[in-house]
Design a protein around this motif. Structure first.
Motif, PDB file in Angstrom:
ATOM      1  N   LEU A  81       0.826  -1.207   0.000  1.00 24.62           N
ATOM      2  CA  LEU A  81       0.000   0.000   0.000  1.00 24.62           C
ATOM      3  C   LEU A  81       0.860   1.256   0.000  1.00 24.62           C
ATOM      4  CD1 LEU A  81      -2.728  -1.089   2.600  1.00 24.62           C
ATOM      5  CD2 LEU A  81      -2.805  -1.256   0.095  1.00 24.62           C
ATOM      6  N   LYS A  82       2.014   1.199   0.676  1.00 24.72           N
ATOM      7  CA  LYS A  82       2.889   2.366   0.770  1.00 24.72           C
ATOM      8  C   LYS A  82       4.095   2.254  -0.151  1.00 24.72           C
ATOM      9  CE  LYS A  82       1.597   3.198   5.593  1.00 24.72           C
ATOM     10  NZ  LYS A  82       2.094   3.387   6.975  1.00 24.72           N
ATOM     11  N   GLN A 142      -5.943   6.965  14.616  1.00 27.25           N
ATOM     12  CA  GLN A 142      -4.589   6.843  14.073  1.00 27.25           C
ATOM     13  C   GLN A 142      -3.805   5.740  14.763  1.00 27.25           C
ATOM     14  OE1 GLN A 142      -3.488  10.984  14.740  1.00 27.25           O
ATOM     15  NE2 GLN A 142      -3.367  11.339  12.515  1.00 27.25           N
ATOM     16  N   ILE A 143      -3.994   5.587  16.045  1.00 28.56           N
ATOM     17  CA  ILE A 143      -3.321   4.503  16.759  1.00 28.56           C
ATOM     18  C   ILE A 143      -3.781   3.160  16.237  1.00 28.56           C
ATOM     19  CG2 ILE A 143      -3.091   3.375  19.000  1.00 28.56           C
ATOM     20  CD1 ILE A 143      -3.205   6.137  20.286  1.00 28.56           C
ATOM     21  N   LEU A 144      -5.080   2.997  16.063  1.00 29.60           N
ATOM     22  CA  LEU A 144      -5.604   1.728  15.557  1.00 29.60           C
ATOM     23  C   LEU A 144      -5.118   1.447  14.145  1.00 29.60           C
ATOM     24  CD1 LEU A 144      -9.292   1.589  16.823  1.00 29.60           C
ATOM     25  CD2 LEU A 144      -7.332   0.275  17.616  1.00 29.60           C
ATOM     26  N   ASP A 145      -5.000   2.479  13.329  1.00 33.07           N
ATOM     27  CA  ASP A 145      -4.544   2.286  11.953  1.00 33.07           C
ATOM     28  C   ASP A 145      -3.113   1.767  11.890  1.00 33.07           C
ATOM     29  OD1 ASP A 145      -6.909   3.035  10.812  1.00 33.07           O
ATOM     30  OD2 ASP A 145      -6.330   5.141  10.529  1.00 33.07           O
ATOM     31  N   LEU A 152      -1.959  -8.229   4.719  1.00 34.42           N
ATOM     32  CA  LEU A 152      -0.861  -7.401   4.228  1.00 34.42           C
ATOM     33  C   LEU A 152       0.277  -8.232   3.664  1.00 34.42           C
ATOM     34  CD1 LEU A 152      -0.496  -4.558   6.901  1.00 34.42           C
ATOM     35  CD2 LEU A 152      -1.357  -4.365   4.567  1.00 34.42           C
ATOM     36  N   ALA A 153       0.642  -9.298   4.358  1.00 35.85           N
ATOM     37  CA  ALA A 153       1.772 -10.118   3.926  1.00 35.85           C
ATOM     38  C   ALA A 153       1.676 -11.477   4.581  1.00 35.85           C
ATOM     39  CB  ALA A 153       3.098  -9.448   4.289  1.00 35.85           C
ATOM     40  N   HIS A 154       2.364 -12.436   3.984  1.00 39.58           N
ATOM     41  CA  HIS A 154       2.419 -13.774   4.569  1.00 39.58           C
ATOM     42  C   HIS A 154       3.704 -14.453   4.123  1.00 39.58           C
ATOM     43  CE1 HIS A 154       0.818 -14.660   0.543  1.00 39.58           C
ATOM     44  NE2 HIS A 154       1.333 -15.867   0.695  1.00 39.58           N
ATOM     45  N   GLY A 155       4.073 -15.504   4.817  1.00 36.58           N
ATOM     46  CA  GLY A 155       5.282 -16.206   4.439  1.00 36.58           C
ATOM     47  C   GLY A 155       5.427 -17.536   5.124  1.00 36.58           C
ATOM     48  N   ASN A 156       6.330 -18.347   4.575  1.00 40.25           N
ATOM     49  CA  ASN A 156       6.727 -19.618   5.163  1.00 40.25           C
ATOM     50  C   ASN A 156       8.203 -19.540   5.510  1.00 40.25           C
ATOM     51  OD1 ASN A 156       4.237 -20.284   3.893  1.00 40.25           O
ATOM     52  ND2 ASN A 156       4.794 -22.434   4.045  1.00 40.25           N
ATOM     53  N   PRO A 157       8.574 -19.601   6.775  1.00 39.74           N
ATOM     54  CA  PRO A 157      10.012 -19.625   7.081  1.00 39.74           C
ATOM     55  C   PRO A 157      10.676 -20.782   6.362  1.00 39.74           C
ATOM     56  CG  PRO A 157       8.704 -19.317   9.055  1.00 39.74           C
ATOM     57  CD  PRO A 157       7.744 -19.650   7.961  1.00 39.74           C
ATOM     58  N   PRO A 158      11.728 -20.571   5.614  1.00 40.98           N
ATOM     59  CA  PRO A 158      12.310 -21.614   4.773  1.00 40.98           C
ATOM     60  C   PRO A 158      12.802 -22.828   5.544  1.00 40.98           C
ATOM     61  CG  PRO A 158      13.338 -19.481   4.370  1.00 40.98           C
ATOM     62  CD  PRO A 158      12.396 -19.296   5.497  1.00 40.98           C
ATOM     63  N   GLU A 159      13.267 -22.619   6.755  1.00 42.36           N
ATOM     64  CA  GLU A 159      13.823 -23.732   7.502  1.00 42.36           C
ATOM     65  C   GLU A 159      12.906 -24.145   8.640  1.00 42.36           C
ATOM     66  OE1 GLU A 159      17.761 -22.769   8.684  1.00 42.36           O
ATOM     67  OE2 GLU A 159      18.237 -21.884   6.760  1.00 42.36           O
ATOM     68  N   ALA A 160      11.605 -24.048   8.410  1.00 48.02           N
ATOM     69  CA  ALA A 160      10.654 -24.314   9.482  1.00 48.02           C
ATOM     70  C   ALA A 160       9.719 -25.443   9.100  1.00 48.02           C
ATOM     71  CB  ALA A 160       9.866 -23.068   9.819  1.00 48.02           C
ATOM     72  N   ALA A 161      10.243 -26.642   8.997  1.00 46.75           N
ATOM     73  CA  ALA A 161       9.417 -27.817   8.738  1.00 46.75           C
ATOM     74  C   ALA A 161       9.832 -28.908   9.703  1.00 46.75           C
ATOM     75  CB  ALA A 161       9.581 -28.287   7.300  1.00 46.75           C
ATOM     76  N   GLN A 162       8.874 -29.694  10.124  1.00 47.36           N
ATOM     77  CA  GLN A 162       9.191 -30.731  11.096  1.00 47.36           C
ATOM     78  C   GLN A 162       8.203 -31.881  10.981  1.00 47.36           C
ATOM     79  OE1 GLN A 162       6.853 -29.176  15.023  1.00 47.36           O
ATOM     80  NE2 GLN A 162       8.717 -28.089  14.509  1.00 47.36           N
ATOM     81  N   CYS A 163       8.649 -33.064  11.337  1.00 48.60           N
ATOM     82  CA  CYS A 163       7.746 -34.180  11.537  1.00 48.60           C
ATOM     83  C   CYS A 163       8.133 -34.799  12.866  1.00 48.60           C
ATOM     84  CB  CYS A 163       7.795 -35.182  10.379  1.00 48.60           C
ATOM     85  SG  CYS A 163       9.283 -36.176  10.330  1.00 48.60           S
ATOM     86  N   LEU A 164       7.444 -35.843  13.256  1.00 49.95           N
ATOM     87  CA  LEU A 164       7.642 -36.383  14.594  1.00 49.95           C
ATOM     88  C   LEU A 164       9.067 -36.857  14.807  1.00 49.95           C
ATOM     89  CD1 LEU A 164       6.414 -37.116  17.289  1.00 49.95           C
ATOM     90  CD2 LEU A 164       5.663 -39.281  16.331  1.00 49.95           C
ATOM     91  N   PHE A 197      -1.994  -9.203   9.343  1.00 49.86           N
ATOM     92  CA  PHE A 197      -3.313  -8.666   8.991  1.00 49.86           C
ATOM     93  C   PHE A 197      -3.393  -7.179   9.343  1.00 49.86           C
ATOM     94  CE2 PHE A 197      -4.256 -13.204   9.787  1.00 49.86           C
ATOM     95  CZ  PHE A 197      -4.785 -13.537   8.556  1.00 49.86           C
ATOM     96  N   ASN A 198      -4.169  -6.474   8.531  1.00 50.07           N
ATOM     97  CA  ASN A 198      -4.302  -5.030   8.701  1.00 50.07           C
ATOM     98  C   ASN A 198      -5.497  -4.658   9.564  1.00 50.07           C
ATOM     99  OD1 ASN A 198      -3.286  -2.429   8.176  1.00 50.07           O
ATOM    100  ND2 ASN A 198      -4.842  -2.072   6.610  1.00 50.07           N
TER     101      ASN A 198
END
Length: 861
Positions: A332-333, A380-383, A426-438, A470-471
């Protein structure tokens, strides 16, 4: 002490050969539910394999073991004729841990004896912290020597150390064992303690990838690794004789990243630009008057608008500082914005295992640092306040952001749909080294490889870290100002849910008080906001195969066609799940609509000023007037019946309670005619539907029972395959009638065959004459149940679809605006949840995310 054999198993990894499993016995009466889970699914590795797992995670392999020595050689060990107390062990253990830190580290290990450093009870945490681990190890320079065990320490990465003086407390698990495993009361108590410190203290407050802990039991030591998928533990180590693995371990974990807290980088969807840059930078604002006041202003503004009935704000421990910061390119900016994240989540899932969702408040750094010079308005604070969500969903589940963006595109393509109430992403992501199984921690690339191999046993618990910014701000629906606002919020989210399903092909599957929020703005009326799409599904790919399966079951076909389709998942938040889902049908859209009904009932019982329940289960009637929390809690417990239970048992007991309420209880709101009409309308719809569905289910059970007992005469059920067949999966009145009608041929076949078998001269000549009365009774039973099902389905006139619910929530049925709700203070407690039935974690769904999926029931809950 009674014991019960558990059907699950312990897995062990060896350097060669496959995973081995062992049956276990556990003392179930004294174990926390999640403790039973990790005992049933714990992975045991050799010390060497455990070290390799750490190396793969931190990618530090160089290690010089030439000067290891015997740092724990002076730890006193209990032996025959030599009594040793835990207090005698602490000083030498601290010296040993300190000696294990390589001299070349900039920051030395801080070993904190928490027995002499404990903070008082903090009401924000939900449990009593008077019980503390024996030692706490951290490398963080921000921890001062005067820090105490409690909230202020939970935001620093560290290692819990629990000490027992006897080797008898050591768990009877090793990677090389082949016999069954038997846990006694001492083993369970040790595990309860570990879970209390990690699962209730450290883990829920931060977006950890994993946490380490150490247990010392006399001459033995174990390393533990806790993840959202489960627990990995090393074999026993004779640490006084061989400290090389410990020196190696501490060499690798000398920073926040290695301790599982830091997320180093993020990339956006096309992989071309770094969107998120996150690092755990603790505040530099402490002690600065302007910045402290700025933070208090933000928190007080948020608290005032999100929960107007509360004037307590967040605890002083959360007002001191921010925890960490991140940056992303704001579309947006068109510039990179830096955000500061408050260290205490405004909402968190209870426990460790599972999705582990957490919601944090964050604020633009530039705005925060200049607040005291600008005197911003409330708006303005909430924004400038955003919400950051972190979670560990199952790797195969579609990213929540995809559903939010898909809904946005559907709305843009069809503006006539009207307003939809979703948070702006606004944005999202998957940390590249953040996967795990048992069994291991891995890269996402490695997890993708496992998926491609369809290695179900290894991939079953695979989870990935996902973060969303989230915005919009929201507050739980339980913070309603009036029943009119409750009505409005439910209607907004119901209409949004319907639009997502009808126009975007998205089925939510987890409608609860945690996903139906009140959207906060200071200058506009509060409206609804539907969130939490972790368990959502695209119906185009989700339902087609199952619909084919349903058709095969009811009209006949090859048996292998049925078996090729997997059993449907069971998803939702237990307290608000549709009753039908306890029978594990395919999750249908009307199951979500029913969840809106249970949110309505929950909020009315919890907050409406004047409510009466007329119900034999409550021995007559129960009046709820004003802030009588004791009676309100009694009513909620009677309806939902999910207290202090594991997921599988809570699901069944909660379904039974809700069905009892639906069929036998009358809920009265004498001072609110519109609300009374809404509740009565929806209750009648669901009551009629479940009476009919139960009748069809009983008819099906009668036929199956007959075929099971007299299979030699009847053979397999002709034309029907009941492996997954369920009347709870129907989607309309016509569907239910058709389902019941399809049972007719099987019933007639069974009736004809059984009656022929009891003719005076049966052709088979094998029938035992004593079975004749039983067969006659069974035939009567089948026919009666089938005819009853026909009667109930024929009289069914309404179904809980979108049309019936939208009509019930129409504007003309909206309650008048009034101050007709009361607060429900569930934070009045003095004990840890394991000791008190009055605890919030056991009663309050907002703090206890009892989500269930079929896979979790098998692999990680």
């Amino acid at each position: 002490m009674n014991k019960r054999r558990r059907s699950s198993s312990v897995s062990s990894f060896t350097s060669v050969g496959p995973i081995q499993t062992h049956q276990i016995d556990a003392v179930t009466e004294i174990a926390r539910p999640e403790v039973l889970f990790f005992l049933e699914n714990i992975v045991v590795k050799s010390v060497e394999n455990f070290m390799q797992d750490v190396e793969n995670d931190v990618r530090i392999r160089s290690f010089d073991n030439s000067e290891v020595g015997f740092p724990f050689g002076n730890v006193p060990i209990k032996a025959k004729g030599k009594d040793v107390t835990e207090n005698m062990m602490y000083p030498e253990l601290e010296k040993g841990f300190q000696s294990c830190i390589r001299a070349n580290w900039d920051s030395k290990l801080l070993s904190l004896d928490t027995h002499n450093a404990r903070q008082p009870l903090n009401t924000d945490l939900g449990f009593d912290i008077s019980g503390a681990p024996d030692l706490f190890l951290t490398f963080d320079n921000g921890v001062g020597s005067n820090v105490k065990w409690g909230p202020s320490l939970f935001y620093y990465p560290g290692i819990i150390v629990e000490v027992k003086r006897s080797k008898d407390d050591n768990l009877p698990i090793e990677s090389f064992l082949k016999d069954s495993i038997k846990y006694n009361e001492r083993h369970i108590e040790l595990c309860n303690q570990l879970y209390r410190y990690i699962g209730l203290g450290l883990f829920p407050n931060n977006p950890y990838r994993h946490l380490y802990s150490i247990t010392v039991t006399g001459p033995f030591m174990r390393l533990w690794k806790w993840t959202a998928s489960g627990v990995i533990v090393s074999d026993s180590l004779s640490y006084t004789k061989n400290a090389e693995p410990l020196v190696r371990f501490f060499h690798m974990i000398g920073n926040r990243h290695a301790l599982g807290l830091n997320v180093r980088k993020w990339v956006d969807d096309d992989g071309t630009e770094r969107v998120f840059e996150a690092h755990m930078q603790f505040t530099e604002y402490e002690g600065n008057g302007h910045f402290k006041n700025n933070l208090l202003t933000i928190l007080n503004t948020h608290d005032k608008l999100t929960n107007p009935r509360s004037n307590s704000g967040q605890s002083q421990d959360t007002k001191n500082s921010f925890m960490w910061q991140f940056a992303f390119k704001d579309p947006l900016k068109n510039k990179r914005e830096k955000y500061l994240v408050l260290k205490h989540p405004i909402w968190r899932a209870a426990g460790i295992f599972g999705r582990g969702a957490r919601m944090y408040l964050c604020v633009e750094r530039e705005f925060f640092e200049t607040m005291h010079t600008q005197s911003p308005s409330q708006e303005q604070i909430l924004d400038n306040i955003k919400m950051l969500k972190t979670s560990w969903p199952i790797a195969s589940h579609t990213h929540e952001a995809e559903f939010v963006n898909k809904a946005k595109k559907a709305k843009e393509a069809k503006p006539s749909l009207g307003q939809i109430y979703l948070p702006r992403l606004l944005a999202h992501g998957n940390p590249p080294e953040a996967a795990q199984c048992l069994g291991e921690f891995m890269t996402t690339e490695r997890l993708d490889t496992l998926k491609a191999m369809e290695n179900g046993s290894t991939f079953a618990g695979g989870r990935v870290g996902r973060w969303l910014l989230f915005n919009d701000l929201g507050t739980p629906i339980t913070n309603i100002k009036s029943t009119r606002e409750l009505f409005t919020v439910l209607r907004d989210c119901l209409q949004t849910h319907a639009m997502l399903y009808l126009e975007a092909g998205i089925l939510h599957r987890d409608i609860s008080v945690n996903s139906v929020l009140i959207k906060i703005r200071s200058s506009t009326p509060r409206r609804g906001m539907l969130i939490d799409f972790d368990l959502a599904r695209d119906i185009k790919t989700f339902e087609i195969d199952y619909d084919i399966m349903e058709n095969v079951k009811l009209v006949g076909g090859l048996a292998k066609s049925v078996k090729e389709v997997p059993e449907p998942e069971m998803t939702g938040t237990i307290r608000f799940m549709a009753i039908a889902l306890d029978h594990r049908p395919l999750h249908r859209v009307w199951h979500d609509y029913e969840s809106f009904y249970w949110i309505l009932i929950y909020c009315v019982v919890r907050h409406a000023k004047n409510v009466t329940l007329v119900w034999s289960h409550l021995k007559g009637s129960l009046k709820l007037n004003g802030e009588n929390n004791k009676n309100r809690k009694r009513a909620l417990t009677a309806i939902f019946r999910d207290n202090n239970a594991t997921d599988s048992t809570a699901s069944r007991s909660s379904a039974e309670g809700k069905l009892d309420f639906l069929l036998n209880c009358t809920l009265l709101v004498p001072d609110n005619a519109k609300l009374q009409q809404l509740i009565s309308t929806l209750t009648l719809i669901l009551r009629q539907v479940y009476i009919a569905i139960l009748a069809v289910a009983r008819a099906q059970e009668a036929i199956i029972y007959a075929h099971t007992i007299f299979r030699d005469y009847l053979g397999d059920i002709n034309g029907l395959y009941f492996e997954y067949a369920s009347p709870y999966a129907v989607v309309s009145i016509e569907d239910l009638k058709g389902y019941n009608k399809s049972l007719g041929p099987a019933m007639e076949n069974a009736k004809k065959t059984l009656l022929k078998a009891i003719e005076p001269e049966p052709k088979t000549g094998k029938l035992d004459p004593s079975l004749v009365p039983l067969i006659q009774t069974l035939v009567t039973y089948m026919v009666t149940e089938y005819e009853a099902a026909k009667l109930h389905t024929a009289s069914l006139t309404v179904f809980p679809d979108f049309g019936t619910f939208v009509n019930a929530f129409s504007v003309e049925n909206e309650p008048a605006s009034a101050d007709d709700v009361v607060p429900y203070n569930s934070k009045q407690r003095t004990k840890d949840p394991e000791d008190s039935e009055d605890s919030e974690d056991s009663e309050d769904s907002e703090d206890s995310e009892m989500e269930v999926s079929h896979k979790r029931l098998k692999t990680d809950n």
